[in-house]
Design an enzyme around this catalytic site. Structure first.
Site, PDB file in Angstrom:
ATOM      1  N   SER A   1       0.828  -1.206   0.000  1.00 36.14           N
ATOM      2  CA  SER A   1       0.000   0.000   0.000  1.00 36.14           C
ATOM      3  C   SER A   1       0.866   1.261   0.000  1.00 36.14           C
ATOM      4  O   SER A   1       0.368   2.348  -0.244  1.00 36.14           O
ATOM      5  CB  SER A   1      -0.935  -0.001   1.206  1.00 36.14           C
ATOM      6  OG  SER A   1      -0.176  -0.104   2.387  1.00 36.14           O
TER       7      SER A   1
ATOM      8  N   CYS B   1       4.010 -10.818  12.619  1.00 34.28           N
ATOM      9  CA  CYS B   1       5.045 -10.254  13.492  1.00 34.28           C
ATOM     10  C   CYS B   1       4.422  -9.575  14.717  1.00 34.28           C
ATOM     11  O   CYS B   1       5.054  -8.759  15.371  1.00 34.28           O
ATOM     12  CB  CYS B   1       5.961  -9.306  12.721  1.00 34.28           C
ATOM     13  SG  CYS B   1       5.112  -7.936  11.964  1.00 34.28           S
TER      14      CYS B   1
END
Ligand code: SAH
Length: 424
Positions: A278, A366
């Site tokens: 993005s 993560c």
């Protein structure tokens, strides 16, 4: 010295190796600690447990620095710690030219990150105590790493929790905007000043190598007469050569950032890779990196929201042999876990639907707040909803320059898995 007494009723986290004391675990503070100053931590009976740095603002009231309360915490201490961290990398990493040299608490230096990009060190200071000791850090990094410049990227949002403003500055030498590094034989231009975090994600270094067997061939055998595969030819009658050829995988790399997974895939034989991020800036950087390595003709670049694009590809029945999902941390705190899990489920569900039978899902998380079990469960649910059978090929965590301190679950944040995908 100021003494911090812990409550009788508390989890024995400190004893188990966790280097933080939360404010609500403290019974009493004797003395008047300076912000960032050293204190002695004692249990409710007055036994000395450790010494640590005090922060009057943070929920993490004390960050442990030593279990030997007589150890002097001075410039020499920091130099010693950074020296130990550097030795550890030199012992365990195949390449130390570009790597994480200091990983905060896991290296015994609370809230300090040092990433080495060739002759440049990028530091990130995330604790008040180390913020007030910035000079020590600059001297020690110069001494141990012999770098020509040090750039500070202390712009992580978590600094607010320590009562600190963002700081971005050149601390030593001439700091260039970009620096070229090599990792797994691939060149990257790292934007140390404006890139995400310190510019490059070293934690997935070895996980990128794990792509090799899954991208070398596509999920289904295809023929390409002009690209014969010698091993296949050895035992084949001459007439069948043209049909025994297998070609590399088609790959979708979602959340590509500057292209690290994608470029490793091309290096290992993928025929075509689609990179999606993005951030326009990340895609621009990925284009430069593809160009630099001579991989431009095998890459397609898309600036888009991966959630939308995955749905769009599903609608248009676009298929890939391999789908890679390496999103940012969806859960920034424990309260955000339920919505993070919905996010992980969504991308994994959309992702597996795009994979050809016999292809592979390469997926990661993560978020330190999401456990491995929680993450596995949503992947299993996604597979069920998509009517797929998954087989785990490999599970991995972060590379060795992100050591895991036993007792500190936050260090075990990176989850990475490769699954083979087939229809039910
Ligand atoms: N795979 C990368 C690291 C990914 S970091 C590597 O190996 O280097 C996460 C990336 O996701 C960032 O580059 C960020 O810009 C991007 N990102 C965040 N939200 C996104 C979204 N909704 N759609 C696509 N990309 C997104």
């Amino acid at each position: 010295m100021v003494q911090v007494y812990l409550k009788r009723q508390r989890k024995r986290r400190l004893e188990m190796g966790h280097p933080w004391i939360y404010r609500n675990e403290i019974e009493e503070v004797r003395g008047d600690p300076e912000p960032g100053g050293l204190v002695i931590v004692k249990n409710h009976q007055g036994h000395e447990l450790a010494s640590g740095f005090w922060n009057p603002i943070s929920q993490i009231a004390v960050r442990i620095v030593s279990y030997d309360t007589s150890e002097r915490i001075d410039r020499q201490w920091l130099k010693r710690k950074i020296g130990q961290a550097w030795s550890y990398r030199k012992r365990f990493l195949a390449q130390t030219d570009a790597c994480r040299v200091v990983y905060g608490e896991a290296d015994g230096i609370p809230g300090v990150i040092v990433d080495k990009y060739g002759s440049i060190a990028v530091v990130q200071i995330l604790s008040l105590a180390m913020d007030v000791r910035r000079e020590w850090l600059v001297a020690a990094v110069q001494d141990i790493l012999s770098v020509t410049s040090i750039y500070e990227r202390s712009d992580a949002p978590t600094r607010v929790l320590e009562g600190l403003e963002p700081v971005v500055q050149c601390l030593f030498g001439d700091c260039p905007d970009e620096v070229e590094i090599q990792e797994n034989g691939i060149f990257y231009l790292v934007d140390i000043k404006d890139g995400q975090k310190t510019g490059h994600f070293f934690d997935q270094r070895d996980n990128r190598l794990a792509l090799a067997p899954v991208v070398r061939f596509g999920a289904q055998e295809k023929t390409r007469p002009d690209q014969r595969f010698r091993e296949d030819q050895a035992n084949q009658p001459v007439a069948s050569h043209a049909t025994s050829t297998r070609i590399g995988a088609t790959v979708l790399d979602c959340f590509s950032h500057t292209g690290a997974f994608a470029l490793n895939a091309v290096r290992f034989g993928a025929q075509q890779v689609t990179l999606v991020d993005s951030s326009e800036r990340a895609i621009e950087q990925a284009q430069k990196n593809a160009e630099r390595n001579g991989y431009r003709d095998r890459c397609e670049f898309v600036t888009a929201n991966a959630f939308d694009l995955l749905r769009e590809y599903e609608r248009s029945s676009r298929q890939f042999d391999v789908v890679i999902l390496d999103p940012p941390a969806f859960a920034k705190n424990r309260a955000a876990v339920p919505s993070a899990l919905r996010g992980y489920k969504e991308i994994n569900l959309r992702g597996v639907k795009l994979i050809r039978d016999g292809g592979f899902l390469v997926t990661a998380s993560c978020s330190s707040h999401v456990t491995k079990d929680e993450w596995y469960e949503v992947i299993a649910e996604a597979a069920q909803d998509a009517r797929k059978i998954l087989r785990l090929v490999e599970y991995r965590s972060a590379a060795k320059d992100h050591p895991q301190l036993v007792g500190m679950a936050e260090n075990d944040y990176l989850k990475f898995a490769i699954f083979e995908v087939r229809s039910r």
